[in-house]
Scaffold this motif. Structure first.
Motif, mmCIF file in Angstrom:
data_model
loop_
_atom_site.group_PDB
_atom_site.id
_atom_site.type_symbol
_atom_site.label_atom_id
_atom_site.label_comp_id
_atom_site.label_asym_id
_atom_site.label_seq_id
_atom_site.Cartn_x
_atom_site.Cartn_y
_atom_site.Cartn_z
ATOM 1 N N ALA A 111 -2.442 72.284 14.795
ATOM 2 C CA ALA A 111 -2.285 71.763 16.154
ATOM 3 C C ALA A 111 -2.170 70.239 16.146
ATOM 4 C CB ALA A 111 -3.455 72.206 17.029
ATOM 5 N N ALA A 112 -2.974 69.574 15.329
ATOM 6 C CA ALA A 112 -2.893 68.113 15.232
ATOM 7 C C ALA A 112 -1.542 67.684 14.683
ATOM 8 C CB ALA A 112 -4.016 67.574 14.348
ATOM 9 N N THR A 113 -1.028 68.431 13.709
ATOM 10 C CA THR A 113 0.287 68.122 13.143
ATOM 11 C C THR A 113 1.380 68.303 14.195
ATOM 12 O OG1 THR A 113 -0.497 68.843 10.985
ATOM 13 C CG2 THR A 113 1.881 68.675 11.272
ATOM 14 N N ALA A 114 1.319 69.402 14.943
ATOM 15 C CA ALA A 114 2.316 69.649 15.983
ATOM 16 C C ALA A 114 2.226 68.601 17.094
ATOM 17 C CB ALA A 114 2.139 71.042 16.561
ATOM 18 N N ALA A 115 1.004 68.243 17.483
ATOM 19 C CA ALA A 115 0.835 67.228 18.529
ATOM 20 C C ALA A 115 1.364 65.877 18.064
ATOM 21 C CB ALA A 115 -0.638 67.120 18.909
ATOM 22 N N THR A 116 1.109 65.555 16.803
ATOM 23 C CA THR A 116 1.614 64.292 16.263
ATOM 24 C C THR A 116 3.136 64.297 16.239
ATOM 25 O OG1 THR A 116 -0.368 64.070 14.923
ATOM 26 C CG2 THR A 116 1.504 62.726 14.295
ATOM 27 N N ARG A 120 5.572 61.794 18.195
ATOM 28 C CA ARG A 120 6.596 61.004 17.494
ATOM 29 C C ARG A 120 7.930 61.088 18.216
ATOM 30 N NH1 ARG A 120 5.108 63.212 11.869
ATOM 31 N NH2 ARG A 120 3.527 61.744 11.209
ATOM 32 N N VAL A 121 8.271 62.292 18.671
ATOM 33 C CA VAL A 121 9.538 62.476 19.385
ATOM 34 C C VAL A 121 9.501 61.711 20.707
ATOM 35 C CG1 VAL A 121 10.972 64.191 20.565
ATOM 36 C CG2 VAL A 121 10.072 64.678 18.294
ATOM 37 N N GLN A 122 8.373 61.776 21.410
ATOM 38 C CA GLN A 122 8.251 61.115 22.703
ATOM 39 C C GLN A 122 8.242 59.593 22.580
ATOM 40 O OE1 GLN A 122 8.446 62.821 25.574
ATOM 41 N NE2 GLN A 122 8.700 64.610 24.279
#
Length: 193
Positions: A111-116, A120-122
């Motif tokens: 989840a932390a990887t996906a949130a990061t 990054r995209v945002q």
């Protein structure tokens, strides 16, 4: 670990099927955002609609299998660390608790990887500044796990080199997937349909 990932995917798919029922358009938009083609999204939506009652079976079986294989992963880590530190392997006192904690930590790391990645995209170019914080998170999780496994070290500092190696390796794998593998797979699906 592979056998642990398969039922985890089953659990996630069953949980996502509830989201599809609640918000069909939101789920379809999220699938498109994650790179799924229109045909794949439509096929998944139809499969969920046709097997409405089966998701409860998938969810139950997936949870049981995730815990079952988590126990195996924790036992394997226990033996591997015992051998690496030259210790005699000891039997786990609470294997189910250890399995649930392992699963929780890995899901938290995912989840932390996906949130990061989302941030990054945002944030664009400034999102790359999140990489050191994600690396520190990986190192912290690895350090905590390694401290719970058998070792000869007297303090957490003895585990730090291994935790840094695990954190760097995880970060390198993540960056290789994001920067190389995902774009390559995206181009190949456009090329080959």
């Amino acid at each position: 670990l592979f056998f642990w990932l398969v039922p985890l995917g089953l659990v996630l798919a069953a949980l996502l099927s509830f989201w599809v029922d609640a918000d069909r358009l939101g789920a379809a938009d999220a699938a498109h955002d994650f790179g799924m083609s229109g045909a794949a999204v439509q096929s998944a939506m139809e499969a969920i609609a046709n097997q409405h009652h089966a998701r409860w079976y998938f969810l139950g079986a997936g949870i049981v299998l995730v815990i079952w294989f988590s126990v195996g992963v924790v036992r394997a880590l226990n033996v591997a660390f015992s051998v690496a530190w030259g210790l005699r392997p000891v039997k786990l006192r609470r294997p189910v608790t250890a399995a649930v904690v392992f699963t929780g930590i890995v899901i938290l790391v995912m989840a932390a990887t996906a949130a990061t990645q989302f941030l990054r995209v945002q944030l664009g170019g400034t999102g790359l500044l999140l990489t050191p914080s994600l690396l520190a998170f990986y190192v912290g999780c690895a350090l905590w796990i390694m401290d719970k496994l058998p070792h000869r070290g007297s303090s957490w500092r003895d585990q730090l080199p291994g935790a840094v190696l695990v954190g760097l390796g995880t970060q390198l794998i993540h960056l290789a997937v994001v920067l190389y593998l995902a774009p390559k797979i995206g181009r190949s699906s456009e090329l080959y349909g």
